[in-house]
Scaffold this active site. Structure first.
Site, PDB file in Angstrom:
ATOM      1  N   ASP A   1     -57.984  47.152 124.489  1.00 57.45           N
ATOM      2  CA  ASP A   1     -59.394  47.260 124.891  1.00 57.45           C
ATOM      3  C   ASP A   1     -59.500  46.524 126.225  1.00 57.45           C
ATOM      4  O   ASP A   1     -58.480  46.169 126.830  1.00 57.45           O
ATOM      5  CB  ASP A   1     -60.336  46.734 123.795  1.00 57.45           C
ATOM      6  CG  ASP A   1     -60.234  45.238 123.568  1.00 57.45           C
ATOM      7  OD1 ASP A   1     -59.364  44.579 124.212  1.00 57.45           O
ATOM      8  OD2 ASP A   1     -60.996  44.701 122.753  1.00 57.45           O
TER       9      ASP A   1
ATOM     10  N   CYS B   1     -55.748  43.292 122.053  1.00 56.23           N
ATOM     11  CA  CYS B   1     -57.175  43.024 122.262  1.00 56.23           C
ATOM     12  C   CYS B   1     -57.300  41.539 122.597  1.00 56.23           C
ATOM     13  O   CYS B   1     -56.308  40.906 122.984  1.00 56.23           O
ATOM     14  CB  CYS B   1     -58.018  43.456 121.067  1.00 56.23           C
ATOM     15  SG  CYS B   1     -57.690  42.612 119.512  1.00 56.23           S
TER      16      CYS B   1
ATOM     17  N   THR C   1     -57.974  38.896 120.633  1.00 56.98           N
ATOM     18  CA  THR C   1     -57.285  38.055 119.640  1.00 56.98           C
ATOM     19  C   THR C   1     -56.091  38.743 118.992  1.00 56.98           C
ATOM     20  O   THR C   1     -55.268  38.062 118.366  1.00 56.98           O
ATOM     21  CB  THR C   1     -58.255  37.708 118.496  1.00 56.98           C
ATOM     22  OG1 THR C   1     -58.699  38.950 117.913  1.00 56.98           O
ATOM     23  CG2 THR C   1     -59.456  36.910 118.985  1.00 56.98           C
TER      24      THR C   1
ATOM     25  N   GLY D   1     -58.701  42.187 115.612  1.00 56.63           N
ATOM     26  CA  GLY D   1     -59.431  43.446 115.404  1.00 56.63           C
ATOM     27  C   GLY D   1     -58.492  44.638 115.418  1.00 56.63           C
ATOM     28  O   GLY D   1     -58.602  45.553 114.584  1.00 56.63           O
TER      29      GLY D   1
ATOM     30  N   HIS E   1     -38.380  42.241 107.697  1.00 54.58           N
ATOM     31  CA  HIS E   1     -38.864  42.205 106.313  1.00 54.58           C
ATOM     32  C   HIS E   1     -39.976  43.205 106.022  1.00 54.58           C
ATOM     33  O   HIS E   1     -40.069  43.702 104.901  1.00 54.58           O
ATOM     34  CB  HIS E   1     -39.383  40.791 105.967  1.00 54.58           C
ATOM     35  CG  HIS E   1     -38.294  39.771 105.857  1.00 54.58           C
ATOM     36  ND1 HIS E   1     -38.435  38.602 105.146  1.00 54.58           N
ATOM     37  CD2 HIS E   1     -37.034  39.738 106.369  1.00 54.58           C
ATOM     38  CE1 HIS E   1     -37.319  37.892 105.228  1.00 54.58           C
ATOM     39  NE2 HIS E   1     -36.451  38.554 105.975  1.00 54.58           N
TER      40      HIS E   1
ATOM     41  N   ARG F   1     -34.278  44.869  99.285  1.00 51.57           N
ATOM     42  CA  ARG F   1     -35.449  44.396  98.516  1.00 51.57           C
ATOM     43  C   ARG F   1     -36.742  44.519  99.323  1.00 51.57           C
ATOM     44  O   ARG F   1     -37.828  44.673  98.759  1.00 51.57           O
ATOM     45  CB  ARG F   1     -35.233  42.956  98.054  1.00 51.57           C
ATOM     46  CG  ARG F   1     -35.223  41.930  99.174  1.00 51.57           C
ATOM     47  CD  ARG F   1     -34.784  40.547  98.694  1.00 51.57           C
ATOM     48  NE  ARG F   1     -34.873  39.534  99.723  1.00 51.57           N
ATOM     49  CZ  ARG F   1     -33.991  39.378 100.718  1.00 51.57           C
ATOM     50  NH1 ARG F   1     -32.958  40.198 100.831  1.00 51.57           N
ATOM     51  NH2 ARG F   1     -34.137  38.414 101.609  1.00 51.57           N
ATOM     52  N   HIS F   2     -36.603  44.465 100.648  1.00 54.43           N
ATOM     53  CA  HIS F   2     -37.807  44.562 101.498  1.00 54.43           C
ATOM     54  C   HIS F   2     -38.405  45.963 101.457  1.00 54.43           C
ATOM     55  O   HIS F   2     -39.618  46.131 101.584  1.00 54.43           O
ATOM     56  CB  HIS F   2     -37.478  44.150 102.932  1.00 54.43           C
ATOM     57  CG  HIS F   2     -36.923  42.768 103.027  1.00 54.43           C
ATOM     58  ND1 HIS F   2     -37.625  41.654 102.619  1.00 54.43           N
ATOM     59  CD2 HIS F   2     -35.710  42.316 103.438  1.00 54.43           C
ATOM     60  CE1 HIS F   2     -36.893  40.579 102.801  1.00 54.43           C
ATOM     61  NE2 HIS F   2     -35.722  40.940 103.287  1.00 54.43           N
TER      62      HIS F   2
ATOM     63  N   ARG G   1     -40.600  46.291  98.451  1.00 55.00           N
ATOM     64  CA  ARG G   1     -41.862  45.559  98.627  1.00 55.00           C
ATOM     65  C   ARG G   1     -42.840  46.317  99.522  1.00 55.00           C
ATOM     66  O   ARG G   1     -44.032  46.376  99.205  1.00 55.00           O
ATOM     67  CB  ARG G   1     -41.563  44.161  99.195  1.00 55.00           C
ATOM     68  CG  ARG G   1     -40.875  43.293  98.145  1.00 55.00           C
ATOM     69  CD  ARG G   1     -40.288  42.024  98.699  1.00 55.00           C
ATOM     70  NE  ARG G   1     -39.558  41.321  97.654  1.00 55.00           N
ATOM     71  CZ  ARG G   1     -38.673  40.361  97.877  1.00 55.00           C
ATOM     72  NH1 ARG G   1     -38.404  39.962  99.107  1.00 55.00           N
ATOM     73  NH2 ARG G   1     -38.057  39.778  96.868  1.00 55.00           N
TER      74      ARG G   1
HETATM   75  C1  RB5 Z   1     -63.717  41.872 122.634  1.00 58.64           C
HETATM   76  O1  RB5 Z   1     -64.680  40.992 123.096  1.00 58.64           O
HETATM   77  C2  RB5 Z   1     -63.030  41.281 121.392  1.00 58.64           C
HETATM   78  O2  RB5 Z   1     -63.937  41.221 120.339  1.00 58.64           O
HETATM   79  C3  RB5 Z   1     -61.832  42.117 121.015  1.00 58.64           C
HETATM   80  O3  RB5 Z   1     -60.974  42.210 122.104  1.00 58.64           O
HETATM   81  C4  RB5 Z   1     -60.968  41.603 119.870  1.00 58.64           C
HETATM   82  O4  RB5 Z   1     -60.575  40.289 120.086  1.00 58.64           O
HETATM   83  C5  RB5 Z   1     -61.438  41.864 118.509  1.00 58.64           C
HETATM   84  O5  RB5 Z   1     -60.796  41.514 117.520  1.00 58.64           O
END
Ligand code: RB5
Length: 145
Positions: free
Chosen positions: A10, A67, A69, A72, A100, A134-135, A138
């Site tokens: 994104d 993204c 973090t 998402g 794994h 085994r993986h 699972r």
């Molecule tokens: C965008 O602001 C942010 O929400 C997105 O990039 C992401 O981190 C969502 O999980």
């Protein structure tokens, strides 16, 4: 050997996606950038599903989603049957999730992981094979859900 790799982000993952595309091409991978083409505001699930479609269509390919973090993207990608998306923040995550979990999509957070670390994580992810055994049992337990 080079892998077929599909990437998307994104707006918050755009510059890391650009760095990854350049780096992975230099490493000899077949790289497909599924967008966006500019760092304009967009909704990460749409980007996630572009990559998951391609990974499912192309046997032995892998995906990378970025993204802010990585969270998402991993949530969205893991809604898709047959996708095993892993959010990684270190090389050990990348290695273990290939060995794994047979992860077929790597998720990264540009606001969390520096570019140098992220390139190393991607290299390990693309160069580590699933151990099976085994993986396999699972992952079959949740792949069929
Ligand atoms: C965008 O602001 C942010 O929400 C997105 O990039 C992401 O981190 C969502 O999980």
């Amino acid at each position: 050997m080079g892998k077929k790799v599909f990437l998307a982000s994104d707006h918050a993952g755009f510059s890391l996606k650009s760095a990854l595309c350049e780096h992975l091409k230099e490493q000899g991978h077949e790289v497909y950038d599924l967008g966006p083409e500019q760092a304009i505001s967009c909704d990460y699930p749409n980007s996630a599903f572009k990559v998951t479609d391609k990974v499912l269509e192309n046997e032995d390919s892998l995906g990378i989603l970025i993204c802010g973090t990585g969270i998402g993207m991993s949530m969205a990608a893991n809604k898709v049957k047959g996708i095993r998306a892993a959010l990684a923040t270190c090389e050990f995550h990348a290695k273990a999730t290939r060995q794994h979990n047979n992860a077929n999509v790597l998720c990264l957070g540009e606001r969390v992981t520096g570019v140098g670390v992220a390139l190393g994580i991607a290299d390990i992810f693309l160069n580590t094979e699933f151990e099976g055994g085994r993986h396999l049992r699972r992952i079959e337990l949740f792949d069929k859900m």
